[in-house]
Design an enzyme around this catalytic site. Structure first.
Site, PDB file in Angstrom:
ATOM      1  N   ASP A   1      -0.250   5.108   0.874  1.00 16.14           N
ATOM      2  CA  ASP A   1      -0.338   6.127   1.697  1.00 16.14           C
ATOM      3  C   ASP A   1      -0.284   5.425   3.191  1.00 16.14           C
ATOM      4  O   ASP A   1      -1.227   4.367   3.656  1.00 16.14           O
ATOM      5  CB  ASP A   1      -1.742   6.731   1.881  1.00 16.14           C
TER       6      ASP A   1
ATOM      7  N   ASP B   1       1.030  -1.067  -0.110  1.00 19.28           N
ATOM      8  CA  ASP B   1       0.028   0.143   0.140  1.00 19.28           C
ATOM      9  C   ASP B   1       0.947   0.968  -0.006  1.00 19.28           C
ATOM     10  O   ASP B   1       1.968   1.170   0.397  1.00 19.28           O
ATOM     11  CB  ASP B   1      -0.785  -0.092   1.173  1.00 19.28           C
TER      12      ASP B   1
HETATM   13  C1  G6P Z   1      -5.484   5.675  -0.236  1.00 13.84           C
HETATM   14  C2  G6P Z   1      -5.579   6.543   1.232  1.00 13.84           C
HETATM   15  C3  G6P Z   1      -7.115   6.893   1.629  1.00 13.84           C
HETATM   16  C4  G6P Z   1      -7.597   7.657   0.306  1.00 13.84           C
HETATM   17  C5  G6P Z   1      -7.661   6.921  -1.070  1.00 13.84           C
HETATM   18  C6  G6P Z   1      -8.087   7.578  -2.149  1.00 13.84           C
HETATM   19  O1  G6P Z   1      -5.926   4.320   0.196  1.00 13.84           O
HETATM   20  O2  G6P Z   1      -5.654   5.530   2.472  1.00 13.84           O
HETATM   21  O3  G6P Z   1      -7.293   7.871   2.569  1.00 13.84           O
HETATM   22  O4  G6P Z   1      -9.018   8.237   0.343  1.00 13.84           O
HETATM   23  O5  G6P Z   1      -6.367   6.547  -1.464  1.00 13.84           O
HETATM   24  O6  G6P Z   1      -7.116   8.731  -2.541  1.00 13.84           O
HETATM   25  P1  G6P Z   1      -7.403   9.560  -3.684  1.00 13.84           P
HETATM   26  O7  G6P Z   1      -5.938  10.368  -3.612  1.00 13.84           O
HETATM   27  O8  G6P Z   1      -7.779   8.896  -4.958  1.00 13.84           O
HETATM   28  O9  G6P Z   1      -8.508  10.456  -3.095  1.00 13.84           O
HETATM   29 MG    MG Z   2      -2.686   3.162   3.795  1.00 14.82          MG
END
Ligand code: G6P
Ligand code: MG
Length: 215
Positions: free
Chosen positions: A12, A10
């Site tokens: 983030d 993953d």
């Molecule tokens: C990741 C993060 C989430 C976020 C998602 C979508 O998985 O953990 O917190 O909402 O990505 O990200 P984006 O940049 O597409 O809004």
């Molecule tokens: Mg994450």
């Protein structure tokens, strides 16, 4: 014995602390709209796609579709402004060494991130070229906790899920990986129970130690 052939990360909250920036961006939107929101509530959003995260924020409040779209654009604008400042210095502890060691050990490397901003983030961190496959917010229809994204990445890497280890900071991500049939490593405080191995972060960790503890 199953041979592990790939590590799938993953992004983030695992490779870099952009989970904090997603939180700050949602908090800014919530404050502007007078919606109560907290860091603890944000943990339930970790790993979820943008639209699913908005639903968590709304806590049952009803807004029309045009407003929902506009709010997601605003949150993303806040987030992209924060993301524009990251550099290779923003890799989480141990990540650079861990990725290099995994590659040297002959493992394939993948990313499975729900984010539509994953590729620019990986570019800013200067690690995009290390990965053999990148699945992001554009890759599949059903996001985490559905297993689809990690299965999609496994297909690109040419492995079966049972030959892959998923590294996640989110409960939804661990659930997705387990449903897909992957080994799991849970990182950080918000990941909850359920991962095969749980670690605070990748600092000081060697890929071979992970493999020895998994299989
Ligand atoms: C990741 C993060 C989430 C976020 C998602 C979508 O998985 O953990 O917190 O909402 O990505 O990200 P984006 O940049 O597409 O809004
Ligand atoms: Mg994450």
């Amino acid at each position: 014995m199953v041979e592990i052939k790939a590590f799938i990360f993953d992004l983030d909250g695992v490779l870099t602390d952009t989970a904090e920036y997603h939180y700050q961006a949602w908090q800014r939107l919530a404050d502007a709209e007078g919606i109560p929101f907290s860091r603890e509530e944000n943990d339930a959003m970790r790993g979820l796609a943008r639209r699913d995260s908005l639903n968590v924020l709304l806590k049952g409040r009803e807004i029309d579709e045009a407003t929902a779209q506009a709010w997601m654009v605003r949150k993303n604008d806040y987030y992209v402004a924060l993301l524009s400042k990251i550099s290779p210095d923003d890799l989480l502890p141990g990540v650079g060494d861990f990725l290099a060691a995994a590659k040297a050990d002959g493992l394939k490397l993948g990313v499975g991130s729900a984010s539509k901003n994953a590729r620019p983030a990986l570019e800013k961190l200067n690690i995009l070229s290390l990965f053999d496959a990148v699945g992001d917010g554009y890759s599949v229809v059903h996001g985490k906790p559905s297993p689809d994204l990690f299965v999609w990445v496994a297909g690109r890497l040419g492995i079966n899920p049972a030959q892959g280890v998923v590294f996640e900071d989110a409960a939804a991500g661990i659930q997705a990986a387990k449903r897909g049939g992957f080994y799991t490593v849970g990182l950080g405080d918000a990941v909850g129970e359920g991962a095969t191995i749980r670690l605070p972060n990748l600092g000081g960790m060697r890929p071979r130690e992970i493999l020895a503890r998994l299989v």
